[in-house]
Design an enzyme around this catalytic site. Sequence first.
Site, mmCIF file in Angstrom:
data_model
loop_
_atom_site.group_PDB
_atom_site.id
_atom_site.type_symbol
_atom_site.label_atom_id
_atom_site.label_comp_id
_atom_site.label_asym_id
_atom_site.label_seq_id
_atom_site.Cartn_x
_atom_site.Cartn_y
_atom_site.Cartn_z
ATOM 1 N N GLN A 1 0.975 -1.186 0.004
ATOM 2 C CA GLN A 1 -0.024 -0.243 0.084
ATOM 3 C C GLN A 1 0.897 1.225 -0.040
ATOM 4 O OE1 GLN A 1 -3.295 -0.570 -0.187
ATOM 5 N NE2 GLN A 1 -4.366 1.377 0.545
ATOM 6 N N GLU B 1 -6.545 20.919 -24.539
ATOM 7 C CA GLU B 1 -5.452 21.881 -24.610
ATOM 8 C C GLU B 1 -4.032 21.140 -25.127
ATOM 9 O OE1 GLU B 1 -6.804 24.539 -23.342
ATOM 10 O OE2 GLU B 1 -5.143 25.310 -24.598
HETATM 11 C C1 LIG Z 1 -7.361 30.335 -13.978
HETATM 12 C C2 LIG Z 1 -7.566 29.901 -15.590
HETATM 13 C C3 LIG Z 1 -8.001 28.457 -15.635
HETATM 14 C C4 LIG Z 1 -8.335 28.118 -16.920
HETATM 15 C C5 LIG Z 1 -8.763 26.565 -17.115
HETATM 16 C C6 LIG Z 1 -9.816 26.587 -18.215
HETATM 17 C C7 LIG Z 1 -9.612 25.035 -18.426
HETATM 18 C C8 LIG Z 1 -10.964 24.834 -19.243
HETATM 19 C C9 LIG Z 1 -11.130 23.457 -19.613
HETATM 20 C C10 LIG Z 1 -10.845 22.809 -20.874
HETATM 21 C C11 LIG Z 1 -10.307 23.711 -21.899
HETATM 22 C C12 LIG Z 1 -9.818 23.177 -23.191
HETATM 23 C C13 LIG Z 1 -9.528 24.003 -24.162
HETATM 24 C C14 LIG Z 1 -8.982 23.501 -25.468
HETATM 25 O O1 LIG Z 1 -8.655 22.345 -25.732
HETATM 26 S S1 LIG Z 1 -8.598 24.607 -26.604
HETATM 27 C C15 LIG Z 1 -7.857 23.671 -27.950
HETATM 28 C C16 LIG Z 1 -6.599 23.305 -27.779
HETATM 29 N N1 LIG Z 1 -5.971 22.834 -28.995
HETATM 30 C C17 LIG Z 1 -4.844 22.388 -28.642
HETATM 31 O O2 LIG Z 1 -3.918 22.434 -27.794
HETATM 32 C C18 LIG Z 1 -4.119 21.882 -30.246
HETATM 33 C C19 LIG Z 1 -2.859 21.304 -30.078
HETATM 34 N N2 LIG Z 1 -1.980 21.703 -31.279
HETATM 35 C C20 LIG Z 1 -1.162 22.447 -31.350
HETATM 36 O O3 LIG Z 1 -0.814 23.260 -30.174
HETATM 37 C C21 LIG Z 1 -0.197 22.769 -32.613
HETATM 38 O O4 LIG Z 1 -1.025 22.475 -33.705
HETATM 39 C C22 LIG Z 1 1.016 21.978 -32.426
HETATM 40 C C23 LIG Z 1 0.813 20.386 -32.428
HETATM 41 C C24 LIG Z 1 1.966 22.546 -31.540
HETATM 42 C C25 LIG Z 1 1.598 21.907 -33.981
HETATM 43 O O5 LIG Z 1 1.514 23.182 -34.290
HETATM 44 P P1 LIG Z 1 2.057 23.734 -35.975
HETATM 45 O O6 LIG Z 1 1.774 22.643 -36.915
HETATM 46 O O7 LIG Z 1 1.909 25.023 -36.154
HETATM 47 O O8 LIG Z 1 3.663 23.818 -35.454
HETATM 48 P P2 LIG Z 1 4.661 22.935 -35.897
HETATM 49 O O9 LIG Z 1 4.808 21.540 -35.366
HETATM 50 O O10 LIG Z 1 4.826 23.209 -37.419
HETATM 51 O O11 LIG Z 1 5.862 24.085 -35.133
HETATM 52 C C26 LIG Z 1 5.978 25.119 -35.743
HETATM 53 C C27 LIG Z 1 6.849 25.853 -34.710
HETATM 54 O O12 LIG Z 1 6.175 26.523 -33.786
HETATM 55 C C28 LIG Z 1 6.397 26.017 -32.317
HETATM 56 N N3 LIG Z 1 5.358 26.160 -31.509
HETATM 57 C C29 LIG Z 1 4.140 25.336 -31.640
HETATM 58 N N4 LIG Z 1 3.467 25.744 -30.738
HETATM 59 C C30 LIG Z 1 3.934 26.639 -29.957
HETATM 60 C C31 LIG Z 1 3.364 27.626 -29.109
HETATM 61 N N5 LIG Z 1 2.063 27.169 -28.420
HETATM 62 N N6 LIG Z 1 4.237 28.444 -28.668
HETATM 63 C C32 LIG Z 1 5.213 28.586 -29.063
HETATM 64 N N7 LIG Z 1 5.923 27.906 -30.085
HETATM 65 C C33 LIG Z 1 5.106 27.085 -30.480
HETATM 66 C C34 LIG Z 1 7.139 24.737 -32.674
HETATM 67 O O13 LIG Z 1 7.829 24.300 -31.617
HETATM 68 C C35 LIG Z 1 7.679 24.816 -33.925
HETATM 69 O O14 LIG Z 1 8.965 25.483 -33.931
HETATM 70 P P3 LIG Z 1 10.317 25.381 -34.467
HETATM 71 O O15 LIG Z 1 11.485 26.307 -33.836
HETATM 72 O O16 LIG Z 1 10.698 23.870 -34.300
HETATM 73 O O17 LIG Z 1 9.993 25.737 -35.858
HETATM 74 C C1 LIG Z 2 -13.553 17.855 -22.312
HETATM 75 C C2 LIG Z 2 -13.220 18.745 -23.666
HETATM 76 C C3 LIG Z 2 -13.060 19.984 -23.549
HETATM 77 C C4 LIG Z 2 -12.582 20.799 -24.762
HETATM 78 N N1 LIG Z 2 -12.741 22.141 -24.850
HETATM 79 C C5 LIG Z 2 -12.417 22.757 -25.810
HETATM 80 C C6 LIG Z 2 -12.500 24.093 -25.880
HETATM 81 O O1 LIG Z 2 -12.884 24.946 -25.088
HETATM 82 N N2 LIG Z 2 -12.027 24.662 -27.310
HETATM 83 C C7 LIG Z 2 -11.581 24.125 -28.213
HETATM 84 O O2 LIG Z 2 -11.156 24.681 -29.264
HETATM 85 N N3 LIG Z 2 -11.242 22.620 -27.935
HETATM 86 C C8 LIG Z 2 -11.656 22.061 -27.050
HETATM 87 N N4 LIG Z 2 -11.624 20.620 -27.032
HETATM 88 C C9 LIG Z 2 -10.770 19.883 -27.949
HETATM 89 C C10 LIG Z 2 -9.484 19.561 -27.515
HETATM 90 O O3 LIG Z 2 -8.509 20.620 -27.456
HETATM 91 C C11 LIG Z 2 -9.089 18.331 -28.610
HETATM 92 O O4 LIG Z 2 -9.771 17.347 -28.664
HETATM 93 C C12 LIG Z 2 -7.288 18.192 -28.311
HETATM 94 O O5 LIG Z 2 -6.749 19.105 -28.839
HETATM 95 C C13 LIG Z 2 -7.150 16.858 -29.086
HETATM 96 O O6 LIG Z 2 -7.460 17.006 -30.378
HETATM 97 P P1 LIG Z 2 -8.291 15.668 -31.366
HETATM 98 O O7 LIG Z 2 -9.421 15.759 -30.670
HETATM 99 O O8 LIG Z 2 -8.097 16.211 -32.817
HETATM 100 O O9 LIG Z 2 -7.283 14.476 -31.314
HETATM 101 P P2 LIG Z 2 -6.601 13.795 -32.469
HETATM 102 O O10 LIG Z 2 -5.483 14.601 -32.762
HETATM 103 O O11 LIG Z 2 -7.545 13.330 -33.406
HETATM 104 O O12 LIG Z 2 -5.903 12.524 -31.538
HETATM 105 C C14 LIG Z 2 -6.370 11.033 -31.628
HETATM 106 C C15 LIG Z 2 -5.053 10.218 -31.398
HETATM 107 O O13 LIG Z 2 -4.412 10.507 -32.683
HETATM 108 C C16 LIG Z 2 -3.110 10.781 -31.995
HETATM 109 N N5 LIG Z 2 -2.225 11.796 -32.869
HETATM 110 C C17 LIG Z 2 -2.862 12.735 -33.497
HETATM 111 N N6 LIG Z 2 -1.642 13.463 -34.116
HETATM 112 C C18 LIG Z 2 -0.727 12.819 -33.974
HETATM 113 C C19 LIG Z 2 0.555 12.921 -34.398
HETATM 114 N N7 LIG Z 2 1.017 14.114 -35.046
HETATM 115 N N8 LIG Z 2 1.709 11.948 -33.944
HETATM 116 C C20 LIG Z 2 1.247 11.022 -33.355
HETATM 117 N N9 LIG Z 2 -0.053 10.966 -32.768
HETATM 118 C C21 LIG Z 2 -0.913 11.781 -33.006
HETATM 119 C C22 LIG Z 2 -3.062 11.371 -30.765
HETATM 120 O O14 LIG Z 2 -2.218 11.022 -29.793
HETATM 121 C C23 LIG Z 2 -4.690 10.573 -30.112
HETATM 122 O O15 LIG Z 2 -4.188 9.381 -29.601
HETATM 123 C C24 LIG Z 2 -11.996 19.869 -25.738
HETATM 124 C C25 LIG Z 2 -12.108 18.510 -25.639
HETATM 125 C C26 LIG Z 2 -12.327 18.003 -24.556
HETATM 126 C C27 LIG Z 2 -12.311 16.462 -24.710
#
Ligand SMILES: CCCCCCCC/C=C\CCCC(=O)SCCNC(=O)CCNC(=O)[C@H](O)C(C)(C)COP(=O)(O)OP(=O)(O)OC[C@H]1O[C@@H](n2cnc3c(N)ncnc32)[C@H](O)[C@@H]1OP(=O)(O)O
Ligand SMILES: Cc1cc2nc3c(=O)[nH]c(=O)nc-3n(C[C@H](O)[C@H](O)[C@H](O)COP(=O)(O)OP(=O)(O)OC[C@H]3O[C@@H](n4cnc5c(N)ncnc54)[C@H](O)[C@@H]3O)c2cc1C
Length: 664
Positions: free
Chosen positions: A330, A424
């Site tokens: 545990q 995120e």
């Molecule tokens: C008290 C406050 C509390 C707040 C709490 C709120 C919580 C609420 C709950 C839930 C909210 C949920 C909200 C969401 O989910 S919003 C949607 C979120 N979506 C994602 O996170 C998408 C993820 N994808 C990405 O971020 C990007 O597409 C990527 C995977 C990073 C790829 O991007 P891209 O194709 O443009 O980039 P590259 O791989 O080609 O990289 C290009 C260069 O950019 C650099 N890079 C990428 N991202 C960033 C960044 N964010 N900042 C700075 N630089 C960044 C990357 O490193 C590359 O750099 P290089 O030097 O190699 O060229």
């Molecule tokens: C509860 C909840 C709240 C959210 N709130 C918001 C919001 O407020 N605003 C908003 O804009 N979005 C919101 N989202 C969306 C969220 O940000 C996305 O779902 C998240 O960024 C993941 O993207 P996707 O769904 O396209 O997953 P996908 O990219 O389709 O992922 C599917 C699978 O593919 C894999 N995969 C994808 N790309 C690659 C890669 N390049 N290499 C290897 N593996 C890969 C992942 O690891 C995963 O296993 C929310 C999602 C949830 C579940």
Amino acid sequence: MEALDYHAEERRKAEFNLDEMKIVWAGSRRNYELSDRVARLVASDPVFRKDNRTMLTRKDLFKDTLRKAAHAWKRIIDLRLSEEEANMLRSYVDQPAFTDLHWGMFIPAIKGQGTSEQHEKWLPMAYKMQIIGCYAQTELGHGSNVQGLETTATFDPQTDEFDLHSPTLTSSKWWPGGLGKVSTHAVVYARLITGGQDHGVHGFIVQLRGLDDHLPLPGITVGDIGMKFGSGAYNSMDNGLLRFDHVRIPRNQMLMRVSQVTREGKFVQSDVPRQLVYGTMVYVRQTIVSDASCALARAVCIATRYSAVRRQFGSQNGGPEIQVIDYKTQQSRLFPLLASAYAFRFVGEWLKWLYTDVTQRLQANDFSTLPEAHACTAGLKSMTTSVTADAIEECRKLCGGHGYLSNSGLPELFAVYIPTCTYEGDNVVLLLQVARFLMKTVSQLGSGKKPVGTTAYMGRAEHLMQCRCEVEMAQDWLKPSTILEAFEARAVRMSIACAKSLGKFSNPEDGFAELSPDLVEVAIAHCQLIVVSKFLEKLQQDIPGKGVKRQLEILCNVYALHLLHKHLGDFVATGCITPNQGALANEQLRLLYAQVRPNAIALVDAFNYTDHYLGSILGCYDGNVYQKLYQEAWKDPLNDTVVPDGYLEYLRPILKQHIRTARL
Ligand SMILES: CCCCCCCC/C=C\CCCC(=O)SCCNC(=O)CCNC(=O)[C@H](O)C(C)(C)COP(=O)(O)OP(=O)(O)OC[C@H]1O[C@@H](n2cnc3c(N)ncnc32)[C@H](O)[C@@H]1OP(=O)(O)O
Ligand SMILES: Cc1cc2nc3c(=O)[nH]c(=O)nc-3n(C[C@H](O)[C@H](O)[C@H](O)COP(=O)(O)OP(=O)(O)OC[C@H]3O[C@@H](n4cnc5c(N)ncnc54)[C@H](O)[C@@H]3O)c2cc1C
């Protein structure tokens, strides 16, 4: 009459000053006092009751969320709470709501990506909640690949407007929290098109609903996407869908800090990096790391308190049985999680500092630390949420059968927590970003560019590639420099090995794709090193209070050595340590568990969680678990009647079938 405390004996065993530890956990005396006051305020308010939440239908749960949000806003106004206190209040209400996105993403997006004129226009309304906003980025077809978003914002120079359109089904916005039923506005991410040219994804402020009747504006289709995992949990949130049919907005509603579109329709890219469009995500990822420590601490508090109450086996001469917390298995499952909660707390504090620092630099047009801030927020968000999600489930198992009861608080905590691994930024996608950053750092090692910040250790690669761990006895593992060097050597060796393997591919992108599982492990090793090193740095500070520092040293060693034990393969395979040194680390770990044991209850008391916030019968402060479980069972709606509904239609006919059979 003195209140009953089943943990009194455990509390007496503590070897440190609890009040001082509470201050360390809260970050400062001021934080402690604020948070304590606000937590009690919420706990004592009947509107914030949540013990019936998992029984509510979706509609009732949603209405209850609206009621709580409105009441919270009233309390914030009436009591004139500061922004910090208001955030605390919302988090202690502990029910995901549209307000999380309004305050946590909509406002930060405007602040980070808007111009000063846009701040002046939109922020006062948003601060007063005269408008409510969400963050509409993800679409049905694309979430991770932000550059793949399909919604378009086409500039029309005739009218000085953008035309927002959803050209395909997959371009429908899908997931944004607060969008489905509440938000009047959204920051919408769409492809900017001017003069037929695509300039990639940018943010736009778009009004969605009428401010008088709450009806969708012309051209807008909006609704909720449906039930999510678990009962209660994240279903209080109206994650939404959104489609645009040529919706027009004025040009000045494009967020124009990063790029601008002129009246003539000319696209102008400022000298700030385009990645600032992703800035809100960096901000939120940073907050998610601190939140991970809270969620983990909550699960650990429940499991620890219950493990001290629960007894199984080992009664001697009719005496009490053994408290399950005294089983070594545990302890070996629970105490590393307790240590991780503290570790994530301190790395969260540090990350907040890093984020504040990068924000100040950005304001002064210094973008040099942006890649490091992106890598740290992405990596630590990924690592801490994955660990926490798994840990909540482990805590459920640590509580045996009762952990599976809804009123243990653990099932709902798990259901509400797990999407942090996806939202995120999907955790794997984010770790691959860290790996890219590390591979870039390795590739620049020979160029004379000195790695800084969290990759500074790579500047000592020559030494770290050949150093030998000097541990000869178990207690040698207690030396901070020994631990740090082992983690640095493992991280650098894994990075360089991957970089070498990548070098064998003629196309680096093919290599990156092929080796991505290994690259994810490299990123994890780097992130674990950051957490260990920030914990060690914390211990360099002056920490007052009898025994407090000593307990933190023990927890830091538990954190580091349990990782070393868990990833022994990495450490041994890269030649950082020998198998025998690995066995000594495990021996030391067992000794450390014995030191944590008498302090375990006080260490979770230091989180200062109210029973309301914990929401768990197993974790309640007084430990009066059995009586509460028994009383609670009778409150279940199934027990409203002695004979259940449906007896006459379904049970009785089965039970009486022998009579019919006998008659045949
Ligand atoms: C008290 C406050 C509390 C707040 C709490 C709120 C919580 C609420 C709950 C839930 C909210 C949920 C909200 C969401 O989910 S919003 C949607 C979120 N979506 C994602 O996170 C998408 C993820 N994808 C990405 O971020 C990007 O597409 C990527 C995977 C990073 C790829 O991007 P891209 O194709 O443009 O980039 P590259 O791989 O080609 O990289 C290009 C260069 O950019 C650099 N890079 C990428 N991202 C960033 C960044 N964010 N900042 C700075 N630089 C960044 C990357 O490193 C590359 O750099 P290089 O030097 O190699 O060229
Ligand atoms: C509860 C909840 C709240 C959210 N709130 C918001 C919001 O407020 N605003 C908003 O804009 N979005 C919101 N989202 C969306 C969220 O940000 C996305 O779902 C998240 O960024 C993941 O993207 P996707 O769904 O396209 O997953 P996908 O990219 O389709 O992922 C599917 C699978 O593919 C894999 N995969 C994808 N790309 C690659 C890669 N390049 N290499 C290897 N593996 C890969 C992942 O690891 C995963 O296993 C929310 C999602 C949830 C579940």
